[in-house]
Design a protein around this motif. Structure first.
Motif, mmCIF file in Angstrom:
data_model
loop_
_atom_site.group_PDB
_atom_site.id
_atom_site.type_symbol
_atom_site.label_atom_id
_atom_site.label_comp_id
_atom_site.label_asym_id
_atom_site.label_seq_id
_atom_site.Cartn_x
_atom_site.Cartn_y
_atom_site.Cartn_z
ATOM 1 N N ASN A 141 -12.259 9.709 -12.970
ATOM 2 C CA ASN A 141 -11.467 8.945 -13.941
ATOM 3 C C ASN A 141 -10.511 9.809 -14.757
ATOM 4 N N GLU A 142 -10.507 11.114 -14.489
ATOM 5 C CA GLU A 142 -9.722 12.027 -15.322
ATOM 6 C C GLU A 142 -8.453 12.538 -14.647
ATOM 7 N N THR A 143 -8.228 12.209 -13.395
ATOM 8 C CA THR A 143 -7.047 12.766 -12.706
ATOM 9 C C THR A 143 -5.772 12.155 -13.290
ATOM 10 N N PRO A 144 -4.634 12.844 -13.106
ATOM 11 C CA PRO A 144 -3.359 12.268 -13.564
ATOM 12 C C PRO A 144 -3.133 10.867 -12.983
ATOM 13 N N LEU A 145 -3.531 10.664 -11.731
ATOM 14 C CA LEU A 145 -3.367 9.328 -11.148
ATOM 15 C C LEU A 145 -4.241 8.320 -11.873
ATOM 16 N N ALA A 146 -5.518 8.686 -12.095
ATOM 17 C CA ALA A 146 -6.452 7.749 -12.756
ATOM 18 C C ALA A 146 -5.865 7.248 -14.072
ATOM 19 N N LYS A 147 -5.181 8.137 -14.791
ATOM 20 C CA LYS A 147 -4.625 7.760 -16.096
ATOM 21 C C LYS A 147 -3.542 6.687 -15.986
ATOM 22 N N GLU A 148 -2.945 6.567 -14.797
ATOM 23 C CA GLU A 148 -1.885 5.568 -14.604
ATOM 24 C C GLU A 148 -2.396 4.249 -14.059
ATOM 25 N N ASP A 167 -3.148 14.237 -8.026
ATOM 26 C CA ASP A 167 -1.911 14.851 -8.522
ATOM 27 C C ASP A 167 -0.816 14.942 -7.466
ATOM 28 N N THR A 168 -0.923 14.145 -6.412
ATOM 29 C CA THR A 168 0.135 14.153 -5.398
ATOM 30 C C THR A 168 1.428 13.638 -6.041
ATOM 31 N N LYS A 169 2.406 14.505 -6.018
ATOM 32 C CA LYS A 169 3.659 14.270 -6.736
ATOM 33 C C LYS A 169 4.316 12.916 -6.408
ATOM 34 N N ALA A 177 5.315 6.846 -0.145
ATOM 35 C CA ALA A 177 5.583 6.919 -1.587
ATOM 36 C C ALA A 177 6.972 7.473 -1.905
ATOM 37 N N ALA A 178 7.364 8.546 -1.205
ATOM 38 C CA ALA A 178 8.669 9.169 -1.489
ATOM 39 C C ALA A 178 9.801 8.199 -1.161
ATOM 40 N N GLU A 179 9.647 7.486 -0.061
ATOM 41 C CA GLU A 179 10.685 6.537 0.341
ATOM 42 C C GLU A 179 10.717 5.330 -0.594
ATOM 43 N N LEU A 180 9.543 4.874 -0.971
ATOM 44 C CA LEU A 180 9.488 3.693 -1.849
ATOM 45 C C LEU A 180 10.234 3.954 -3.160
ATOM 46 N N CYS A 181 10.080 5.175 -3.661
ATOM 47 C CA CYS A 181 10.718 5.500 -4.944
ATOM 48 C C CYS A 181 12.234 5.388 -4.883
ATOM 49 N N ILE A 182 12.807 5.775 -3.771
ATOM 50 C CA ILE A 182 14.276 5.796 -3.741
ATOM 51 C C ILE A 182 14.882 4.581 -3.053
ATOM 52 N N LYS A 183 14.099 3.851 -2.281
ATOM 53 C CA LYS A 183 14.747 2.802 -1.504
ATOM 54 C C LYS A 183 15.178 1.623 -2.357
ATOM 55 N N LYS A 184 16.305 1.083 -1.980
ATOM 56 C CA LYS A 184 16.898 0.034 -2.803
ATOM 57 C C LYS A 184 16.358 -1.353 -2.468
ATOM 58 N N ASP A 185 15.974 -1.567 -1.225
ATOM 59 C CA ASP A 185 15.569 -2.915 -0.797
ATOM 60 C C ASP A 185 14.059 -3.089 -0.906
ATOM 61 N N LYS A 186 13.570 -3.158 -2.124
ATOM 62 C CA LYS A 186 12.119 -3.324 -2.297
ATOM 63 C C LYS A 186 11.845 -4.582 -3.101
ATOM 64 N N ILE A 211 0.852 -1.182 0.000
ATOM 65 C CA ILE A 211 0.000 0.000 0.000
ATOM 66 C C ILE A 211 0.888 1.232 0.000
ATOM 67 N N ILE A 212 0.598 2.133 -0.904
ATOM 68 C CA ILE A 212 1.445 3.327 -1.063
ATOM 69 C C ILE A 212 0.643 4.570 -0.701
ATOM 70 N N GLY A 213 1.100 5.251 0.332
ATOM 71 C CA GLY A 213 0.465 6.511 0.721
ATOM 72 C C GLY A 213 1.535 7.538 1.023
ATOM 73 N N ILE A 214 1.121 8.719 1.408
ATOM 74 C CA ILE A 214 2.086 9.704 1.929
ATOM 75 C C ILE A 214 1.318 10.727 2.763
#
Lengths: 336, 336
Positions: B121-128, B96-98, B70-79, B40-43
């Motif tokens: 369904n139109e948010t930047p997140l929804a598109k992903e 649109d949370t960065k 989310a910020a930590e998940l992006c950079i952490k190596k042990d995932k 689960i990814i939150g921030i």
């Protein structure tokens, strides 16, 4: 250096380092016995000291490792991972921390063996333990060194940290490095404490391998021993609330580490440089470790930070607040 | 009630409840697809809202569940646990949370499917996203309700939460309960805010199922939206540092829950009653939930607390501080 006995420090460092063989024997014994997960039980400062150790271990292994708060472990219902097949490790230097004793007794009643660190073989904790690492002395870096030795020896035995012997050999020069680093930092410690010891509110930011020490310094040193008001927050979460409190005259202490989380610390630094005149950056990367390989620097980073802040900066806070680091009004003063 | 539109609240509650079928369809679809862990990814606030859900899920299942920043998940190596066999779930109402967008993009590049909650369904997140739960409205309790529905439906499908249908049926009366509870609390919210909104420093204590909301209210509401200085600490850790800061005139807010951690909350309460004149206890147990079974009260406790503090108390803080809850000076105001 203020309130610092160099000779005693170096001698205690040697005593701690001499525990290496006991720690390795313990790791080898429990490896031979076997285990399917590791449950580490701490509380407050000891929980925080294990935090980077578990953080680093998880970088090298898939083995489930649980870092538990002793008080919570005792009451929580969903602890099915805590079994006779667990390797349970705990610590209480004094050996009489109430919550740790209760958690260890609970494990014993469940028929689970417990290994632990305590000051000698006579403490109440020692009497409950199946495996004891007894060490009467030491600063936080000694705890870190011993805990990392145990954790990484366990991984070495699993083939997951092949450079353990080199790491443990090089820990032999840790204390002389941290002594020199202390001396380098001393004028800055005096200056920071003079400027900020009486601030009414302070934000502490750290991440990754330094988060445990960031939490420890703000809560167990400044709050408990100096009655200084703090807010500690990770570099990632800083941007989700706490940032709004930063102002020209609000002190932000940023503890920068050397792992991949440094990128998040840099972001905090860039932001705070624009907003506050009171940004204090303490960066472990600024301090040389002679005779210790680059690859072990992340492991050593909380040891550097604890020498700088939990030990030296605290000594200078005391001088400026006039509040003895030994004085508590509530903690361990009566039953609660 | 100040700044509260009853009709809109009840209507939005109905809209949120109507997402039940989408949520169950999602749970059933990913169950059929299969997964070996949940990531689960939150921030910030979304991390905090998932905290009790994960906490409760772990009570019922041995399945590995990772609650990631989310910020930590992006950079952490042990995932290495993050694989195509993971069930990845995220949320960003604005979409649109960065940090959330970056984490989701990273998952997509790894070929990992992601399910998520966002406003439409139109948010930047929804598109992903591969699976979308779109809900344009709601307070935090709506998030809790949706997240619990998803989490517990997944466990139901694994045979680990057999009463899911009953739980989800009863969520149909959640909003009318939380409306009545708000009305009951309203005079107290006004009184607490009048007395404490301008305090220079505030300690917030909570534990277990309420820890996430305790963290959220102090950081994402009071710090971010009111620039009120806070320290949040768990009921267990309170006794390992923060207690020394309590004084006759230091406000301590204790959020008491209904799980086994309540014992730790009680210990904080007993201590603070002796030390400070400014102890504010908010106990979810004081509030009836009509038409919801006793066995689901722990699950509902963060929903009660969020209605009381994050929504009502915040509205009254705003009135007393004169600081609009909508005003930020830094957060999302420029790049950092």
């Amino acid at each position: 250096m203020r309130n610092f006995d160099v000779k005693k420090y170096i001698e205690e460092g040697k005593t701690t380092y001499s525990k290496r063989k006991d720690i390795e024997a313990l790791a080898d014994k429990v490896t031979a016995r076997g285990y399917n997960n590791i449950v580490i039980i701490g509380i407050g400062g000891t929980w925080a000291e294990w935090h980077p150790v578990v953080h680093v271990m998880k970088h090298y292994t898939d083995l489930p490792i649980y870092l538990e708060n002793a008080a919570e472990l005792c009451i929580k219902k969903d602890k099915r991972y805590l079994t006779k097949d667990s390797l349970v490790i705990t610590v209480s230097a004094s050996g009489d921390t109430k919550e740790i004793l209760a958690a260890v007794k609970m494990c014993k009643e469940m028929g689970i063996e417990v290994a632990g660190f305590t000051k000698n073989n006579e403490t109440p904790l020692a009497k409950e333990l199946d495996y004891i690492i007894a060490n009467p002395c030491g600063d936080c870096e000694d705890s870190y060194m011993m805990f990392f030795m145990l954790g990484l020896r366990l991984l070495y035995n699993r083939g997951e940290f092949p450079n353990y012997e080199k790491f443990a050999d090089q820990m032999g020069v840790l204390h002389e490095n941290l002594l020199r680093i202390r001396e380098e930092f001393e004028p800055r410690a005096a200056e920071i404490a003079r400027a900020y010891a009486k601030e009414p509110y302070n934000i502490f930011v750290g991440s990754g391998t330094l988060w445990g020490e960031t939490y420890l310094f703000s809560m167990c040193i400044l709050e408990e021993m100096q009655w200084v008001r703090t807010k500690s927050v990770t570099s990632a979460d800083f941007f989700h609330g706490t940032l709004e409190l930063v102002d020209k005259d609000v002190p932000v202490f940023l503890f920068k580490g050397e792992d991949e989380y440094r990128e998040l610390d840099n972001r905090v630094e860039r932001f705070c440089q624009k907003i506050t005149d009171k940004l204090i950056v303490i960066d472990t990367k600024d301090y040389d470790l002679k005779g210790i390989d680059e690859e072990f620097r992340v492991i050593c980073s909380p040891m550097i930070l604890t020498a700088l802040v939990t030990e030296r900066l605290a000594a200078h806070y005391e001088l400026n607040t006039g509040h003895s680091l030994d004085f508590r009004r509530y903690y361990r003063q009566f039953d609660y």
